[in-house]
Design a protein around this motif. Structure first.
Motif, PDB file in Angstrom:
ATOM      1  N   PHE A  57       0.836  -1.207   0.000  1.00 22.24           N
ATOM      2  CA  PHE A  57       0.000   0.000   0.000  1.00 22.24           C
ATOM      3  C   PHE A  57       0.867   1.252   0.000  1.00 22.24           C
ATOM      4  N   SER A  58       1.939   1.208   0.787  1.00 18.36           N
ATOM      5  CA  SER A  58       2.872   2.338   0.878  1.00 18.36           C
ATOM      6  C   SER A  58       4.218   1.781   1.316  1.00 18.36           C
ATOM      7  N   GLY A  59       5.163   2.665   1.579  1.00 18.70           N
ATOM      8  CA  GLY A  59       6.494   2.205   1.945  1.00 18.70           C
ATOM      9  C   GLY A  59       6.529   1.341   3.183  1.00 18.70           C
ATOM     10  N   SER A  60       5.585   1.569   4.108  1.00 22.39           N
ATOM     11  CA  SER A  60       5.623   0.841   5.383  1.00 22.39           C
ATOM     12  C   SER A  60       4.331   0.087   5.685  1.00 22.39           C
ATOM     13  N   ARG A  61       3.425   0.024   4.719  1.00 24.37           N
ATOM     14  CA  ARG A  61       2.142  -0.650   4.944  1.00 24.37           C
ATOM     15  C   ARG A  61       1.964  -1.720   3.860  1.00 24.37           C
ATOM     16  N   LEU A  62       1.822  -2.982   4.294  1.00 25.85           N
ATOM     17  CA  LEU A  62       1.771  -4.088   3.348  1.00 25.85           C
ATOM     18  C   LEU A  62       0.644  -5.054   3.697  1.00 25.85           C
ATOM     19  N   LYS A  63       0.266  -5.843   2.712  1.00 29.32           N
ATOM     20  CA  LYS A  63      -0.669  -6.940   2.954  1.00 29.32           C
ATOM     21  C   LYS A  63       0.108  -8.231   2.833  1.00 29.32           C
ATOM     22  N   LEU A  64       0.019  -9.096   3.841  1.00 28.78           N
ATOM     23  CA  LEU A  64       0.796 -10.325   3.882  1.00 28.78           C
ATOM     24  C   LEU A  64      -0.117 -11.545   3.879  1.00 28.78           C
ATOM     25  N   TYR A  65       0.393 -12.605   3.248  1.00 30.46           N
ATOM     26  CA  TYR A  65      -0.260 -13.907   3.317  1.00 30.46           C
ATOM     27  C   TYR A  65       0.621 -14.821   4.166  1.00 30.46           C
ATOM     28  N   LEU A  66       0.040 -15.379   5.218  1.00 30.15           N
ATOM     29  CA  LEU A  66       0.776 -16.290   6.087  1.00 30.15           C
ATOM     30  C   LEU A  66       0.391 -17.716   5.699  1.00 30.15           C
ATOM     31  N   LEU A 104       2.149  -3.334   9.404  1.00 30.09           N
ATOM     32  CA  LEU A 104       2.821  -2.031   9.441  1.00 30.09           C
ATOM     33  C   LEU A 104       4.236  -2.226   9.960  1.00 30.09           C
ATOM     34  N   LEU A 105       5.208  -1.595   9.291  1.00 25.59           N
ATOM     35  CA  LEU A 105       6.602  -1.703   9.728  1.00 25.59           C
ATOM     36  C   LEU A 105       6.803  -0.922  11.014  1.00 25.59           C
ATOM     37  N   ALA A 106       7.406  -1.573  11.986  1.00 27.08           N
ATOM     38  CA  ALA A 106       7.637  -0.944  13.296  1.00 27.08           C
ATOM     39  C   ALA A 106       8.899  -0.091  13.249  1.00 27.08           C
ATOM     40  N   GLY A 107       8.979   0.882  14.193  1.00 30.60           N
ATOM     41  CA  GLY A 107      10.216   1.617  14.440  1.00 30.60           C
ATOM     42  C   GLY A 107      10.527   2.732  13.478  1.00 30.60           C
ATOM     43  N   ILE A 108       9.675   2.975  12.465  1.00 31.46           N
ATOM     44  CA  ILE A 108       9.992   4.034  11.499  1.00 31.46           C
ATOM     45  C   ILE A 108       8.775   4.907  11.242  1.00 31.46           C
TER      46      ILE A 108
END
Length: 910
Positions: free
Chosen positions: A535-544, A554-558
């Motif tokens: 979706f953006s640099g730090s927001r993604l959709k994941l398949y587990l 959401l990517l943590a720490g940034i």
């Protein structure tokens, strides 16, 4: 039609017949031939010449189909040998002839000589001399020609040649077979071995009538893989030739008619045989294509035994030179530059089972559709629940398998792209949606055609085209052959088995489900995932894949620049460098396999954590590229130091988000990060099971009484209401009760169902596994479920040691551990986490001796060296113990230090 010459003579003498010349096209019988002239701008004129003064037997004739009462007429004796005598002597040769008589019906009689003048061999005399023809009855020998015929006949009679030999000549009568009862069996019986034949008639350039030898089958042979222009029959019975039909027919006639050939019978179509005609001078099929007299046809090219690629190459040769039927041909990629027709590109995304996005050397992105294949699709109208939103990737059978095949094989790899055609944009209709312009190409990697590989696995089908549709794959025949193999072997879409079902839960944005799922992901440590969308640099959709669910991550720490957003009534512009950050993340991780560590979740149900790709932390990489800033929440993480150093380096470059950064003039006070100390908080546990890979399961001593009470109550309940044997149908992942070898019931989880007689179960309170029949399983009563008391067996692994990969060495280590600690109480301390399970140190309850250290001292395992400073003291102790074992040559070290030369061979790393 032929050059003529007047013979010299006195003006007062009788008229001398005109000598004419021609080339023998066909021998009709022992006394009649057809000659033709030289072609000039098209097929040449023809005329039939009958031999004067002689008679040969009539050849067999088939009864007319319009006369049901008529019967087939057989050969007259010696008729076929006479025809063959002339065929072998004259076909394709130049002859000269004189016309002596012409009937009212236009039939011409004359003398025929082999060669350019009348000094050549007299054909009539040769026939009579061989006993294959006779002088006409009542013919008087009143001129030199007739005298010579009479002499030849007498000589043949004296020598008993041909029809003058003994017997009635019945052995020269052919047993002609005009039809074949079972064409398929007839073709298969020849096993594609060449059959000797004579071409008796040419219907058009690609269809002939052949006499198969030696059994005299008269069959229609259609040339496999091609079709020439034909003669269209009109209502009045006349025939109208298609463009170049007459030329194609003459091309085949002049080379094959009444020639000795060999035919490979390849297939059949009704009563017609599909085959390839071989002549000493070449293959007529390929010649017709190369000269532009024929086109390839898909329905029969598959049976062509000499390589379909040769036919396509010959057709391509004619197309490129615009020969004959291709005179108006325009190549599908004629408007493209060579660099746009063939290029190398990097695959960035797989859109579905027939389309990919590639990055060109110029940096541009381009969508490529795989030529001539169709991805899996829903069959029928009522297969989908109308109230449920269709998710094509998971709901269309085999779409997920097809996408995964392409993803695993292509993502991030360089491929060769050959553009086959550009499909123009098409507007929407009532039944078909609109399509934009599509570039369709053949994509290969390592010499493998990706479309062909998909089709051969039954994960796509081949599109069928109109015969004149040239917009298709350049390897179309290989695609058809791959599809035929997939159908024959029942692969994928062609399988008779039940279609695979993918039940994928989408919990992105579902706060309630996310809350239930959060503890599980937190305990799991690093989990495998596939990035489905960025979706953006730090927001993604994941398949587990292990959990079969979709989450928003959401990517943590940034703190990453926000992208543009569509809000009600307005469009909110994105922050500077948001697009660059999104593109960077897309190129790095989209559709790649990654590992994620989930730390927490936000109020919208999105998970927050760290994403690792090939050992690199994506948060750190974004900071390094000056596309993100460090967020204060990172202070609590183990990656804080890496983030700070990456940010400091990015600030110094003054690029992107730090383009306007200015260092503070005041003296900076850098916080001193205290080194994390090793935590030694041992708790009492009871070891219940040791696995073959040296993991072990323990129960918490503090909750032991709760488990004992639950087991007692559960067994009382079961004895009061015993399960009906065989009533329970186990399903993978379900909790149940299982009867152990001691006759008691225990809580368990179904791991795998091979059959009703073989069900793999895991005892959740003890850690051991067993294969049982379903008759020894039952439904777990709700009063004793894992909600009342969680599973008591927890899996751990020893910290600071390497488990031997050699089977015998590992068995020695496992046996030692089983003797020392199984079914005993120990003390356990968690040292660090890993993707599979926590790594711990274990002490004996009485002596406080370190179990793992004891294994090192006995030389049963090697030390795993870790670099964290808090572990250096204990690592040093372990290494000293290893040196002692090595000096004493214990177990692993019995042959000395093997690590220098063959550690890899034995599965150890130094």
């Amino acid at each position: 039609m032929a050059s003529s010459a007047q013979s010299g003579g006195s003006s007062g003498g009788p008229a001398v017949p005109t000598v004419q010349r021609g080339i023998v096209k066909m021998v009709l019988s022992g006394c009649a031939i057809i000659v033709r002239g030289q072609p000039r701008g098209g097929p040449p004129p023809e005329r039939q010449i009958n031999l004067s003064n002689i008679r040969a037997g009539n050849l067999a004739r088939r009864a007319a189909a319009t006369q049901p009462d008529a019967k087939d007429t057989p050969d007259e004796p010696w008729a076929f040998p006479a025809r063959e005598f002339l065929r072998k002597k004259l076909i394709g040769k130049e002859v000269c002839f004189t016309i002596e008589n012409k009937t009212l019906q236009g039939r011409e009689y004359g003398m025929i000589y082999l060669g350019k003048d009348t000094n050549g061999e007299n054909i009539a005399e040769s026939l009579v001399a061989e006993g294959l023809a006779t002088r006409r009855e009542g013919m008087r020998a009143n001129n030199p020609e007739q005298n010579r015929l009479s002499e030849c006949e007498e000589q043949a009679k004296a020598a008993k040649k041909g029809m003058w030999s003994e017997g009635n000549g019945s052995h020269t009568i052919r047993d002609l077979k005009y039809t074949i009862e079972n064409p398929r069996h007839f073709v298969d019986s020849h096993h594609q071995k060449p059959v000797n034949a004579i071409i008796e008639h040419v219907r058009d350039g690609s269809v002939v009538r052949a006499l198969l030898l030696p059994d005299y089958h008269l069959v229609t042979v259609m040339l496999s893989g091609i079709k020439c222009p034909t003669f269209r029959r009109e209502a009045d019975g006349s025939e109208t030739p298609e463009p170049f039909a007459a030329e194609a027919k003459f091309f085949t006639e002049s080379r094959l008619l009444q020639r000795d050939v060999q035919i490979i019978l390849e297939s059949c179509h009704n009563q017609n045989v599909l085959g390839t005609i071989l002549h000493p001078n070449g293959n007529i099929t390929e010649l017709l294509l190369k000269e532009g007299f024929a086109r390839c046809v898909d329905w029969s090219i598959a049976v062509y035994t000499r390589g379909a690629e040769k036919l396509r190459a010959a057709e391509r040769f004619a197309k490129e030179r615009r020969l004959r039927i291709w005179r108006d041909y325009v190549a599908p990629t004629a408007n493209l530059d060579q660099k746009d027709k063939q290029f190398v590109a990097k695959v960035m995304q797989v859109l579905n089972a027939d389309a990919i996005v590639v990055k060109l050397n110029s940096g541009d992105y381009k969508t490529i559709h795989l030529s001539s294949i169709r991805p899996p699709r829903l069959e029928g109208e009522n297969t989908q629940d109308k109230n449920k939103k269709l998710r094509p990737l998971y709901d269309i059978p085999y779409m997920f398998e097809a996408r995964e095949f392409l993803r695993k094989k292509l993502i991030g790899k360089k491929v060769n792209v050959t553009v086959d055609y550009i499909r123009p944009a098409s507007p929407a209709t009532e039944t078909v949606p609109a399509f934009s312009e599509r570039t369709c190409a053949t994509v290969t990697i390592g010499g493998i055609n990706i479309a062909e590989a998909l089709v051969s696995k039954g994960l796509a089908t081949v599109i069928r085209y109109r015969q004149d549709d040239d917009q298709r794959s350049s390897h179309y025949d290989e695609l058809l052959a791959a599809e035929a193999r997939a159908i024959k072997n029942g692969k994928g879409l062609h399988s008779k088995k039940e279609v695979p079902i993918h039940r994928v839960a989408d919990i992105s944005g579902d706060t309630q489900k996310a809350k239930q799922f959060l503890p599980f992901l937190q305990r799991a440590g690093r989990s495998e995932a596939v990035v489905e969308y960025v979706f953006s640099g730090s927001r993604l959709k994941l398949y587990l894949p292990k959990e079969t669910c979709l989450i928003t991550f959401l990517l943590a720490g940034i703190e990453c620049p926000r992208g543009a957003r569509n809000l009600p009534g307005l469009v909110q512009e994105g922050e500077p460098f948001s697009e660059e950050a999104t593109l960077f993340t897309k190129e790095l991780v989209l559709q790649r396999e990654v590992e994620v560590e989930v730390e927490s979740m936000d109020k919208a149900g999105n998970f927050i954590g760290w994403l690792h790709m090939d050992g690199a932390n994506l948060s750190v990489l974004l900071v390094e590229q000056a596309l993100s800033k460090v967020h204060f929440t990172a202070e609590r993480s183990a990656y804080y130091k890496s983030l700070l150093s990456a940010e400091e380096a990015a600030k110094q470059k003054k690029e992107k988000v730090w383009a306007h950064y200015e260092e503070q003039p005041v003296e900076e006070v850098m916080p001193v990060l205290e080194e994390k100390e090793r935590s030694a908080s041992y708790k009492p546990v009871f070891v219940t099971e040791i696995t073959d890979d040296l993991h072990f399961y323990v129960q918490d001593v503090e909750t032991g009484t709760q488990l004992e009470k639950l087991m007692e109550n559960m067994r009382n309940d079961i004895s009061s209401h015993p399960p009906v044997e065989g009533s329970y149908a186990p399903r993978r992942g379900e909790f149940c009760i299982a009867k152990f070898v001691d006759g008691e019931w225990y809580r368990a989880r179904v791991e795998k169902v091979e059959s009703p007689a073989k069900v793999h179960v895991f005892y959740i309170d003890y850690g051991n596994r067993e294969i049982l029949p379903s008759t020894r399983l039952g439904t777990l009563p709700p009063a004793f479920s894992t909600r009342v008391l969680p599973a008591q067996a927890t899996e751990y692994a020893f910290a600071f040691i390497q488990v031997p990969q050699d089977e015998d060495a590992r068995t020695d280590a496992v046996d030692s551990v089983v003797r020392d600690i199984q079914n005993t109480q120990c003390l356990l301390n968690v040292e660090h986490l890993s993707a599979s399970c926590p790594h711990v140190t274990l002490q004996f309850a009485d002596s406080k001796g370190d179990v793992g250290l004891g294994l090192v001292k006995e030389g049963l395992v090697m030390v795993e060296v870790r670099k964290e400073k808090q572990f250096q003291k204990v690592i040093t102790e372990y290494l000293n113990a290893q040196e002692s074992a090595k000096s004493a040559r214990l177990n692993l070290w019995r042959y000395g230090d093997f690590r220098a030369d063959d550690a890899d061979e034995f599965g150890y790393s130094r």
